[in-house]
Design an enzyme around this catalytic site. Sequence first.
Site, PDB file in Angstrom:
ATOM      1  N   SER B 162      44.935  38.283  33.954  1.00  0.00           N
ATOM      2  CA  SER B 162      45.860  39.114  34.943  1.00  0.00           C
ATOM      3  C   SER B 162      44.805  40.040  35.689  1.00  0.00           C
ATOM      4  CB  SER B 162      47.007  39.983  34.504  1.00  0.00           C
ATOM      5  OG  SER B 162      47.685  40.430  35.413  1.00  0.00           O
ATOM      6  N   ASP B 186      45.296  33.467  34.874  1.00  0.00           N
ATOM      7  CA  ASP B 186      46.220  34.061  35.875  1.00  0.00           C
ATOM      8  C   ASP B 186      45.800  35.279  36.479  1.00  0.00           C
ATOM      9  OD1 ASP B 186      48.110  33.030  37.473  1.00  0.00           O
ATOM     10  OD2 ASP B 186      49.739  34.071  36.514  1.00  0.00           O
ATOM     11  N   ALA B 197      34.980  38.787  47.890  1.00  0.00           N
ATOM     12  CA  ALA B 197      34.500  38.271  46.372  1.00  0.00           C
ATOM     13  C   ALA B 197      33.926  39.447  45.518  1.00  0.00           C
ATOM     14  CB  ALA B 197      33.426  37.065  46.835  1.00  0.00           C
ATOM     15  N   ARG B 200      36.683  40.998  43.405  1.00  0.00           N
ATOM     16  CA  ARG B 200      37.695  40.241  42.510  1.00  0.00           C
ATOM     17  C   ARG B 200      36.650  39.173  41.744  1.00  0.00           C
ATOM     18  NH1 ARG B 200      37.244  35.494  45.178  1.00  0.00           N
ATOM     19  NH2 ARG B 200      37.157  35.355  47.368  1.00  0.00           N
ATOM     20  N   SER B 202      35.051  35.762  41.320  1.00  0.00           N
ATOM     21  CA  SER B 202      34.803  34.757  42.136  1.00  0.00           C
ATOM     22  C   SER B 202      33.564  33.927  41.498  1.00  0.00           C
ATOM     23  CB  SER B 202      34.009  35.400  43.425  1.00  0.00           C
ATOM     24  OG  SER B 202      32.626  35.976  43.208  1.00  0.00           O
ATOM     25  N   ASP B 205      30.232  35.022  39.752  1.00  0.00           N
ATOM     26  CA  ASP B 205      30.232  36.043  38.683  1.00  0.00           C
ATOM     27  C   ASP B 205      29.700  35.462  37.376  1.00  0.00           C
ATOM     28  OD1 ASP B 205      31.220  37.694  40.504  1.00  0.00           O
ATOM     29  OD2 ASP B 205      33.172  37.541  39.828  1.00  0.00           O
ATOM     30  N   HIS B 271      53.282  34.026  34.182  1.00  0.00           N
ATOM     31  CA  HIS B 271      52.057  34.839  34.042  1.00  0.00           C
ATOM     32  C   HIS B 271      51.302  34.463  32.738  1.00  0.00           C
ATOM     33  CE1 HIS B 271      49.293  37.510  35.967  1.00  0.00           C
ATOM     34  NE2 HIS B 271      49.815  38.590  35.419  1.00  0.00           N
TER      35      HIS B 271
END
EC number: 3.1.1.34
Lengths: 170, 478
Positions: B162, B186, B197, B200, B202, B205, B271
């Site tokens: 998450s 998820d 990017a 978050r 991407s 990374d 989730h």
Amino acid sequence: MKAPAALLLALLLCGQPGTGRAQDEEEEEHADVGPEGYDDDDDEEGQEASVAAGLLQCYACQSLYRGERCKQVQNCVHGHSFCKAIMSHGNTESGPLTTYSAWCADTCQPITKTLEGTLMTLTCCQSTLCNIPPWQEPPGSGAGSPQGSPAMVAATLLLSLLPGLQAMGS
Amino acid sequence: MESKALFLVALGMWLQSLTATRGGVAAADRITGGRDYIDIESKFALRTPEDTAEDTCHLIPGVTESVANCHFNHSSKTFVVIHGWTVTGMYESWVPKLVAALYKREPDSNVIVVDWLSRAQQHYPVSAGYTKLVGKDVAKFINWMAEEFHYPLDNVHLLGYSLGAHAAGIAGSLTNKKVNRITGLDPAGPNFEYAEAPSRLSPDDADFVDVLHTFTRGSPGRSIGIQKPVGHVDIYPNGGTFQPGCNIGEAIRVIAERGLGDVDQLVKCSHERSIHLFIDSLLNEENPSKAYRCNSKEAFEKGLCLSCRKNRCNNLGYEINKVRAKRSSKMYLKTRSQMPYKVFHYQVKIHFSGTESDTQTNQAFEISLYGTVAESENIPFTLPEVSANKTYSFLIYTEVDIGELLMLKLKWKSDSYFSWSDWWSSPGFAIEKIRVKAGETQKKVIFCSREKVSHLQKGKASVVFVKCHDKSLNKKSG
């Protein structure tokens, strides 16, 4: 009758892709491409089906009834080292029914199993035209031994295909 | 969706009031090491195979002895688990399960759990913002391990759930060298669906980024899980929207069985499924679930995407093949509703012949598959429309491994137990062959009617087809 057979044999020995093979391929192609043409990934196979020495030949027929002859022979592609066959025997609405199918395969595990009252027998073998339907006479039986020369086998094969070839030619 | 979010928040506040004792302790007993590490708020607990549930020993950036004290194994790989937003302010029950599964699979590894619970129990947007700081903390920790102990970053695998997935992504973007792998479980959707990017998760990374999307229901930006692909390989089990076994009926059953204690589990069922799918892949290593690349969920449902050519299929979870396509690829699969999740996928292609002029809609059928090992009977499927002289392709799947296919049975169900129209004149089609492609074995099988042509009639007896040809698809011939 003799002349065209000799001609075809010559063609075969020259390594030219003969019409005899085209017939097999056409069947394969047809089997793969559904009418709506999906399965874009469906094999470019068949292209490499060269008649190289040492490759296996198998009978290739789908769902023959008992007593029906398998008239089609397939040159297996490289890596397909089994002649595979399935016989099913069971009761249908119209009484007991036996069917037989044969083809070249890359893997094969023999098994006999009864499924919902239908006896399924899957057989595997690895010699030329060994997956002949049990009710069919081997080609040239009586005359040449099964281990006849490749040319002999090719000739008998071509002869057996002749009617089909003539039909295609017209 | 809105009401669900409200429910979550309300539940969170209530539970928070019950467990408001924690937070403050963390800051007080911090040992301050090197100057650079003073602002690190996240904690790094090295758990052990013996105690997978408690944070008994912490690796403290800047404090060299802490690493030896916790018996960090310098020669084996390290998993870093990063949790997500928490309504309770406590670790969720999946944490020890994932730790245990990682140790079961890699007994010599180091499994580190990142504790950012105090930042993770704020209002969602606040916690979402904190992922930047958490990512920075984790990156500092990893860089310190690399500099202080020459620990190779090629041995580091980050797993984030998450919000934790985005924290992992930010961490990966800030390490001096790329870490080996990030698995996004998820990754959170709200506040991240449209984010750039760098803020978050991407593909840049880590050396390899794999992502499981399990709860992407709702419009983009609103859905709990991020909808767009954010890794090298993005897998959408069951389409990614919602997971089997997570519906209301199931929820009531679970409450009845286990009481209200697990109520948060239900809200997050889909989730959290991402984590349990990954755990499954760690525990059931001989039978990895396969996912298949597909342009759309709809095409997958038609069975059109069961190919494994050119890396079009991959293993879900730990044993994934590290395929880095130029553009990220969406992959799909079906699963069971509980562990083991694996199912077997088949594309079935049928050509209906006949003179029937009407097109029938929403027709129900049943198919039974019989194989060398087992059988799977009466698998239902519905065709949105059926008319003569057309070929239909669809996907079916089964939980049992039936082995090599031998026989197939097909039945066309009547609309009800006693339908007047069917009795009067039941429609029917002629079928010669049925083609089946098996995703897991990559075999194509042709089934032939035993009578050369079979007549399938609505509401009448099922029709039997026998295998008459097969071939492998993955073997390179020649």
